[in-house]
Design a protein around this motif. Structure first.
Motif, PDB file in Angstrom:
ATOM      1  N   GLN A  93       0.808  -1.218   0.000  1.00 29.76           N
ATOM      2  CA  GLN A  93       0.000   0.000   0.000  1.00 29.76           C
ATOM      3  C   GLN A  93       0.845   1.274   0.000  1.00 29.76           C
ATOM      4  O   GLN A  93       0.302   2.379  -0.103  1.00 29.76           O
ATOM      5  CB  GLN A  93      -0.927   0.016   1.213  1.00 29.76           C
ATOM      6  N   GLY A  94       2.147   1.137   0.132  1.00 26.72           N
ATOM      7  CA  GLY A  94       3.030   2.287   0.210  1.00 26.72           C
ATOM      8  C   GLY A  94       3.709   2.371   1.564  1.00 26.72           C
ATOM      9  O   GLY A  94       3.786   1.381   2.293  1.00 26.72           O
ATOM     10  N   LYS A  95       4.172   3.565   1.904  1.00 29.66           N
ATOM     11  CA  LYS A  95       4.869   3.764   3.174  1.00 29.66           C
ATOM     12  C   LYS A  95       4.014   4.565   4.142  1.00 29.66           C
ATOM     13  O   LYS A  95       3.406   5.577   3.775  1.00 29.66           O
ATOM     14  CB  LYS A  95       6.190   4.526   2.951  1.00 29.66           C
ATOM     15  N   LEU A  96       4.020   4.117   5.385  1.00 28.37           N
ATOM     16  CA  LEU A  96       3.446   4.871   6.497  1.00 28.37           C
ATOM     17  C   LEU A  96       4.584   5.279   7.404  1.00 28.37           C
ATOM     18  O   LEU A  96       5.399   4.435   7.807  1.00 28.37           O
ATOM     19  CB  LEU A  96       2.432   4.028   7.251  1.00 28.37           C
ATOM     20  N   LEU A  97       4.665   6.577   7.734  1.00 26.00           N
ATOM     21  CA  LEU A  97       5.721   7.099   8.588  1.00 26.00           C
ATOM     22  C   LEU A  97       5.148   7.564   9.919  1.00 26.00           C
ATOM     23  O   LEU A  97       4.029   8.079   9.976  1.00 26.00           O
ATOM     24  CB  LEU A  97       6.429   8.292   7.929  1.00 26.00           C
ATOM     25  N   VAL A  98       5.926   7.373  10.962  1.00 23.58           N
ATOM     26  CA  VAL A  98       5.651   8.007  12.249  1.00 23.58           C
ATOM     27  C   VAL A  98       6.722   9.063  12.444  1.00 23.58           C
ATOM     28  O   VAL A  98       7.904   8.746  12.585  1.00 23.58           O
ATOM     29  CB  VAL A  98       5.678   7.002  13.410  1.00 23.58           C
ATOM     30  N   ASP A  99       6.311  10.312  12.391  1.00 26.40           N
ATOM     31  CA  ASP A  99       7.139  11.509  12.522  1.00 26.40           C
ATOM     32  C   ASP A  99       7.918  11.825  11.251  1.00 26.40           C
ATOM     33  O   ASP A  99       8.133  10.962  10.395  1.00 26.40           O
ATOM     34  CB  ASP A  99       8.021  11.465  13.759  1.00 26.40           C
ATOM     35  N   ALA A 100       8.286  13.112  11.145  1.00 30.89           N
ATOM     36  CA  ALA A 100       8.713  13.653   9.856  1.00 30.89           C
ATOM     37  C   ALA A 100      10.132  14.199   9.832  1.00 30.89           C
ATOM     38  O   ALA A 100      10.626  14.565   8.768  1.00 30.89           O
ATOM     39  CB  ALA A 100       7.746  14.769   9.443  1.00 30.89           C
ATOM     40  N   GLY A 101      10.787  14.306  10.992  1.00 30.86           N
ATOM     41  CA  GLY A 101      12.138  14.850  10.996  1.00 30.86           C
ATOM     42  C   GLY A 101      12.184  16.340  10.702  1.00 30.86           C
ATOM     43  O   GLY A 101      11.175  17.049  10.749  1.00 30.86           O
ATOM     44  N   ILE A 102      13.372  16.818  10.390  1.00 31.50           N
ATOM     45  CA  ILE A 102      13.638  18.239  10.171  1.00 31.50           C
ATOM     46  C   ILE A 102      13.615  18.544   8.673  1.00 31.50           C
ATOM     47  O   ILE A 102      14.218  17.825   7.877  1.00 31.50           O
ATOM     48  CB  ILE A 102      15.000  18.631  10.775  1.00 31.50           C
TER      49      ILE A 102
END
Length: 319
Positions: A79-88
């Protein structure tokens, strides 16, 4: 790449920004807002723009990406990528390249664990890349406003429109994605007033964000409702919700485990008790710091951004 490698790289990144010197204590969102010529903001921006991004495969199709602010979790699959938090945000090119080493699947979902800069500054470009952004309602509200942090005498600006979460929850959020039944739950006020944990039950991986700094004293953001007692409660919950098999992703520091969560909780509770006792005896802040209530823990937890004296000050503020 192993956890020790990422730990060393993270410390080298901050050292290059001049943050490991005595007294150079910075808020996680200190890169956002007003500018100080050649100050820490510029230093850490320059460091973040060139910092090496490390990718560690954890279990199943879940990875940890480290080197751009807070630790990022990535769930990869059809389904793609799921991220937890985005960084700088200034790390965009390097984070994007790191994500491509995981797969060429598109970025579809981003969950913000809380509002601090080093976890949300990349929201806007990840939204442009295709991510639907999800957060607690209070976190979304913080990201839409200017926030003055008196501890640093610093004002943080709202995120661009594209970086503002469009799906919010109050206490709990569930999502089925790439075969995982992801469970997001809020804490009571702890690191801030809007922290969430993100659990991947099939893999038994728990991202606890800044309610756990692995091997470091944590920052407590009283300006947006943080609480030392809440941190202790959150740490106890993290202990209760894990076992010896659980992989723990901290907000900062190397990949963690149940035993390290126990150690972190005991540190918080013991220092809180010591500081409260000193304060009850009539000691002012200077007297509490002089008593060195963190001394027995400094060799383990005092070797990062927040030193023992500053953590004693944070605890003093909240008891």
């Amino acid at each position: 790449m192993n956890a020790n490698d990422t730990h060393i790289n993270r410390r080298s990144f901050l050292a290059s920004a001049g943050l490991l010197t005595a007294g150079a204590i910075l808020s996680p969102r200190l890169l956002f807002g007003q500018k100080v010529i050649d100050g820490p903001v510029q230093q850490i921006n320059r460091a973040a723009a060139t910092a090496k991004i490390n990718v560690t495969k954890l279990r199943g199709n879940i990875f940890m990406v480290e080197g751009s602010g807070g630790n990022i979790a990535v769930l990869n699959g059809p389904q793609g990528k799921l991220l937890v938090d985005a960084g700088i945000d200034v790390s965009k090119a390097h984070v994007a390249a790191a994500l491509k080493t995981i797969s060429n699947k598109p970025i579809k979902v981003l969950i913000n664990s809380h509002w601090h800069f080093d976890h949300t500054s990349g929201n806007d470009w990840l939204h442009d890349a295709g991510a639907t952004i999800i957060s607690q309602d209070i976190t979304r509200d913080h990201l839409t406003k200017r926030i003055f942090q008196p501890e640093w005498n610093y004002t943080f600006e709202p995120l661009p429109k594209g970086g503002i979460p469009t799906i919010t929850y109050k206490n709990e959020y569930k999502k089925h994605f790439n075969g995982e039944n992801i469970l997001v739950k809020t804490y009571q006020p702890a690191h801030t007033d809007a922290d969430s944990s993100i659990y991947f039950p099939n893999a038994d991986i728990l991202h606890v964000a800044d309610t756990f700094w692995n091997g470091y004293y944590p920052f407590i953001d009283y300006a947006t409702g943080g609480s030392i007692d809440g941190m202790i409660t959150a740490a106890a919950r993290n202990v209760a919700n894990t076992n010896k098999h659980t992989i723990v992703i901290p907000g900062h520091g190397p990949i963690g485990n149940h035993a390290q969560l126990v150690q972190f909780h005991d540190m918080l509770a013991t220092i809180r008790e010591r500081v409260a006792s000193l304060k009850k005896q009539g000691r002012d802040l200077k007297g509490v710091i002089a008593a060195k209530p963190t001394a027995s823990f400094d060799p383990v937890f005092g070797n990062f951004v927040i030193k023992g004296d500053f953590f004693a000050k944070l605890v003093f503020t909240g008891v």
